[in-house]
Design an enzyme around this catalytic site. Structure first.
Site, PDB file in Angstrom:
ATOM      1  N   ASN A  77      67.336  46.582  31.149  1.00  0.00           N
ATOM      2  CA  ASN A  77      66.660  47.962  30.711  1.00  0.00           C
ATOM      3  C   ASN A  77      67.763  49.323  30.615  1.00  0.00           C
ATOM      4  O   ASN A  77      68.349  49.187  31.867  1.00  0.00           O
ATOM      5  CB  ASN A  77      65.217  48.077  31.420  1.00  0.00           C
ATOM      6  CG  ASN A  77      65.907  48.882  32.884  1.00  0.00           C
ATOM      7  OD1 ASN A  77      65.467  49.718  32.937  1.00  0.00           O
ATOM      8  ND2 ASN A  77      65.759  48.030  33.546  1.00  0.00           N
ATOM      9  N   CYS A 139      68.861  51.419  41.516  1.00  0.00           N
ATOM     10  CA  CYS A 139      68.660  51.736  40.162  1.00  0.00           C
ATOM     11  C   CYS A 139      70.366  52.318  39.467  1.00  0.00           C
ATOM     12  O   CYS A 139      70.704  52.819  39.862  1.00  0.00           O
ATOM     13  CB  CYS A 139      67.993  52.891  39.879  1.00  0.00           C
ATOM     14  SG  CYS A 139      68.291  53.338  37.504  1.00  0.00           S
ATOM     15  N   CYS A 347      66.489   5.824  32.098  1.00  0.00           N
ATOM     16  CA  CYS A 347      67.673   6.201  30.709  1.00  0.00           C
ATOM     17  C   CYS A 347      66.790   6.247  29.393  1.00  0.00           C
ATOM     18  O   CYS A 347      66.744   5.083  29.341  1.00  0.00           O
ATOM     19  CB  CYS A 347      68.476   5.677  31.389  1.00  0.00           C
ATOM     20  SG  CYS A 347      69.925   5.689  30.401  1.00  0.00           S
TER      21      CYS A 347
END
Lengths: 434, 444
Positions: A77, A139, A347
């Site tokens: 952001n 920030c 497997c």
């Protein structure tokens, strides 16, 4: 049933799940919804000083990376601190705290790096009845260019100074939120402690470019043909956060300093992992932003179930339990010898272990007739890559070669006793010490 | 008064117009981009992947799926087309449940394979719908090759030869190219005239001249072709139809299933295709299923498939059988026709239950009758009109691994040649491999 209640730096909450300072905690409306959904506490989105609020971009604020079926793995952001007036936020904080006295309400703050600025805002926050403050030194975008946020968090002296100002000017507990955009998380953590911090919280977001628009030749998120680094969060950052939390938890200088764990916490298990590595509670953002506030109910029920299974009646029963097992590489037991073992019944013969080992590792898996894959014990170094690339859980496991038996790869007998690099004959320092 | 599923006899227009559209739309709708990405993500990118081994054309399946997953279906399509230029049709008609998807490790482990066929269609459709052809032609070699039969084998052979710089004349007996792609596959497997679009797209490579309405033994002789061309490839398919050899086979409304399927594909208006109220299909292969299911989709009230041996011997895959059952087709196994009853037109068929014995399949005394106003025979096709001098192996043209026949300069592949399994994809592989061998021998 397990008691999920938590007490962190004297702040009580009905569970250890707090919402981190971020868009979900920017407004009374959201926070009330969060509390109704069951969140134990919130850290209100960062307030700035009085005056005209900051402005945000009007293009995209978020970028993302996705896994299969568009599962959100990482989010970044470029949003700033709250862009709503200070007095509106303060009024709303007060109203919410009045109505939810049993929930934790901590206020995140970021004002210029001057004592007067901090002195001015602290009484306003105290007036709201909030339980504590968190100093946003993390920030990484926008605010850092103005000398705040990670610009402070990257200079230990500033952290110490601002923390001290806050401790001297408020009775509220002070949590210092740390940026991971540094070389060693211990320096800012130690600085916070020196400044008198009651706790640290980490990690804040990581500098990042999520992707590049290959047509526009611009980083994402793109604003009018340009992009800037944003703060990365979500499941992808959890391993980085876990390490930083653990480093602070086991560092003698910061040992015992309360930690609020943040970084990609999405499920009860993520939360439990942070708590065992030394966090006293956790903060969540991306999971809520991806799925809505109701995710806290899964976190609470899952953690409670796990605690019941393990016989833990309270958070303190297991908090920090994994910290003593975090060590330095040099203390790892070099006499602990394991070999990969493939469960032939489980497997599915995809051969991914073979491709990985043959192409990129130690040629320790044989591909036999009928696509039967078998580990060659005389080549296997137990790197675990086959385990990690195998699509079937628990199909390949690492089995210990007991002491006294021969390691077929080295031809040496595996010693019974613990032995690490500090005493290993190949270590020049070890020889010198003799 | 319009007809309905209850109207007796063989009539058209049993359904409302929109019902035809619904019934004959895509059997499996194509993936959109997101569905494709999710489906592609399930692929484990196996080492030496079993799906590739199972594919008669050896498409690098994990690679093309990875190319889809990373958002480049165009690259995926090229990976497919390099091995199989009819990858678009094969994505629609391959019995993937018996080939690549059967051996997918996720089918073996979870019973839910990666949806390889649908992913292949997503990739090939992406490129073909743009009309783009991913290959360019090599400089001319000056060689001319006749390819007889424009079905899957012939088309694959012609494309590969043309791509390598040869000139190809592609002959076909019918009015349109495509072979069984055009005339022999259920309509809902290849909607929107896909077979013709595929031929047009494929011939964009250049150097291929198509001449339709020309059949070997009719307008063409092998001798003349050998004289005229540097090489000849025969992909003439199986045009003969096996007879029932049952009393009453000559009654009206007793047809070969392949003719019904072809007529249905060529009809511009499905509302004009006549179908019985009580349809019986004799046979247990894909052709039988296609005839039975389409009869039901055209509005027949009762459709029954009768196969002489048990279910395990049916050549129609379990998936095909389930599909037929889901459309309301009744499947009776272990019964063989005794006689076809009727006064001019068929009215019923009498069957006897069969028994597997040491001497082979024998009839028992247990018999039953099925009401039938239309009967389709789907008991196999055979080679017809083989040119003189061509050596046969059993009832097919004898070829070696590269498709060479006993005659110099003559290759053969697809259903007409020995060694295949009557699948489109196998025919493509044989046509392609013969083209490589033809080219190599002409360049020597």
């Amino acid at each position: 049933m397990a008691d999920l209640s938590a007490e962190f730096v004297g702040i009580k909450s009905p569970n250890p799940f707090w919402l981190a300072s971020a868009p979900p905690t920017d407004k009374e409306y959201n926070v009330r919804r969060a509390f109704e959904a069951g969140w134990g506490g919130v850290v209100w989105k960062t307030l700035g000083e009085e005056g005209p609020p900051v402005v945000n971009v009007n293009g995209p604020r978020y970028g993302a990376i996705w896994g299969a079926d568009r599962r959100l793995l990482g989010l970044n952001n470029i949003e700033l601190i709250t862009d709503r007036p200070l007095e509106v936020n303060l009024r709303e904080i007060k109203a919410v705290k009045r109505d939810y006295p049993d929930r934790a309400l901590v206020v995140s703050l970021m004002v210029p790096c001057e004592e007067a600025a901090w002195k001015a805002i602290l009484p306003h926050v105290e007036d709201t009845g909030a339980d504590g403050i968190e100093l946003n030194f993390g920030c990484p975008h926008g605010m850092a260019e103005r000398g705040m946020g990670s610009a402070v968090g990257q200079v230990p002296e500033y952290i110490e100074m601002v923390t001290r100002w806050c401790k001297q000017n408020t009775r509220m507990p002070v949590i210092v939120k740390l940026t991971p955009n540094i070389t060693n998380i211990l320096y800012p953590a130690e600085a916070a402690k020196r400044g008198g911090a009651d706790a640290v919280s980490l990690i804040n977001t990581i500098n990042s470019i999520t992707s590049v628009d290959l047509d526009a030749m611009s980083p994402e998120p793109m604003i009018d043909g340009k992009g800037t680094h944003g703060g990365y969060c979500g499941p992808a950052v959890k391993p980085i956060a876990l390490n930083m939390v653990a480093e602070i938890a086991r560092n003698p200088e910061t040992y015992g300093l309360p930690i609020s764990g943040i970084g990609g916490i999405t499920t009860w298990r993520d939360a439990a992992e942070f708590l065992t590595l030394g966090a006293g509670n956790v903060q969540v953002c991306t999971a809520a932003m991806t799925y809505g506030f109701r995710v806290v109910q899964e976190m609470a029920s899952g953690l409670s179930e796990w605690m019941d299974e393990k016989g833990y009646s309270s958070i303190s029963d297991f908090a920090g339990r994994a910290v003593p097992n975090v060590t330095d590489w040099q203390y790892l037991n070099l006499n602990y010898v394991t070999k990969a073992k493939i469960d032939q019944d489980a497997c599915i013969q995809c051969g991914r272990c073979y491709a990985a080992c043959e192409d990129t590792s130690h040629q320790a898996i044989a591909m036999n007739e009928g696509r039967v894959f078998e580990v060659k014990d005389d080549e296997c170094v137990a790197c675990n890559l086959c385990v990690n690339v195998c699509p079937v859980e628990d199909c390949i496991t690492m089995v210990r070669v007991p002491g006294g038996q021969m390691d077929e790869r080295t031809g040496q007998t595996v010693p019974d006793e613990y032995g690490n690099w500090t005493t290993h004959p190949n270590n020049p320092s070890a020889r010198a010490a003799e | 008064m319009a007809n309905s599923h209850l109207t007796p006899g063989v009539v058209s227009g049993r359904l409302k117009a929109e019902a035809y559209h619904d019934n004959f739309s895509d059997k499996e709708p194509p993936f959109d981009a997101h569905e494709a990405a999710v489906a592609a993500d399930r692929c484990y990118f196996c080492y030496d992947a079993p799906c590739v081994t199972a594919c008669p054309t050896s498409i690098d399946i994990p690679m093309f799926i990875r190319e889809i997953q990373t958002g480049k279906p165009e690259a995926a399509a090229k990976t497919i087309f390099e091995q199989n230029i009819l990858g678009g049709m094969c994505a629609r008609v391959c019995p993937t449940e018996q080939l690549c998807e059967e051996v997918c490790v996720r089918e073996v482990a979870e019973g839910k394979p990666v949806e390889i066929g649908r992913l292949q269609r997503f990739a090939t459709d992406t490129v073909m719908s743009k009309g783009a052809h991913p290959f360019t032609r090599a400089p001319s070699t000056g060689k001319q090759i006749a390819v007889v039969g424009a079905g899957p084998a012939g088309l694959a052979c012609a494309h590969r030869l043309a791509m390598k710089g040869n000139d190809v004349v592609l002959y076909d007996a019918r009015q349109k190219p495509g072979g069984l792609n055009e005339y022999g596959i259920a309509a809902y497997k290849t909607v929107d005239d896909f077979a013709q679009k595929e031929v047009e797209w494929l011939t964009q490579i250049g150097g291929i001249t198509i001449e339709t309405g020309k059949a070997l033994g009719r307008e063409l002789t092998l001798e003349a072709l050998r004289d005229q061309y540097d090489a000849v490839f025969l992909g003439i398919g199986l045009t003969g139809v096996n007879a029932l050899r049952t009393e009453g086979e000559d009654k009206s409304h007793v047809h070969d299933a392949v003719d019904f399927i072809a007529a249905l594909r060529q009809s511009g208006d499905l509302g004009k295709v006549a179908v019985g109220r009580d349809v019986v299909v004799i046979g247990g292969g894909m052709t039988a299923v296609d005839a039975a299911v389409q009869s039901k989709l055209l509005g027949a009230e009762h459709v029954t498939m009768v196969y002489r041996r048990d279910r395990d011997h049916m050549s129609a895959s379990e998936h095909e059988q389930d599909h037929a059952a889901s459309k309301g087709v009744r499947i009776i196994t272990g019964a063989a026709p005794l006689r076809i009853v009727g006064n001019g037109a068929v009215q019923a068929i009498e069957f006897a239950y069969t028994k597997e014995t040491a001497e082979g399949l024998t009839l028992t005394n247990e018999t039953f009758r099925l009401r039938a106003d239309q009967v389709f025979k789907a008991i196999g096709q055979s080679l017809e009109g083989t040119p003189e001098g061509l050596q046969l192996s059993g009832r097919k043209i004898a070829v070696n691994g590269q498709g060479r026949t006993n005659l110099d300069g003559v290759w053969a592949g697809g259903d007409c040649a020995i060694g295949g399994n009557d699948l489109t994809v196998t025919a493509v592989a044989e046509g392609r491999d013969a083209a490589e061998d033809i080219h190599a021998s002409l360049m020597r």
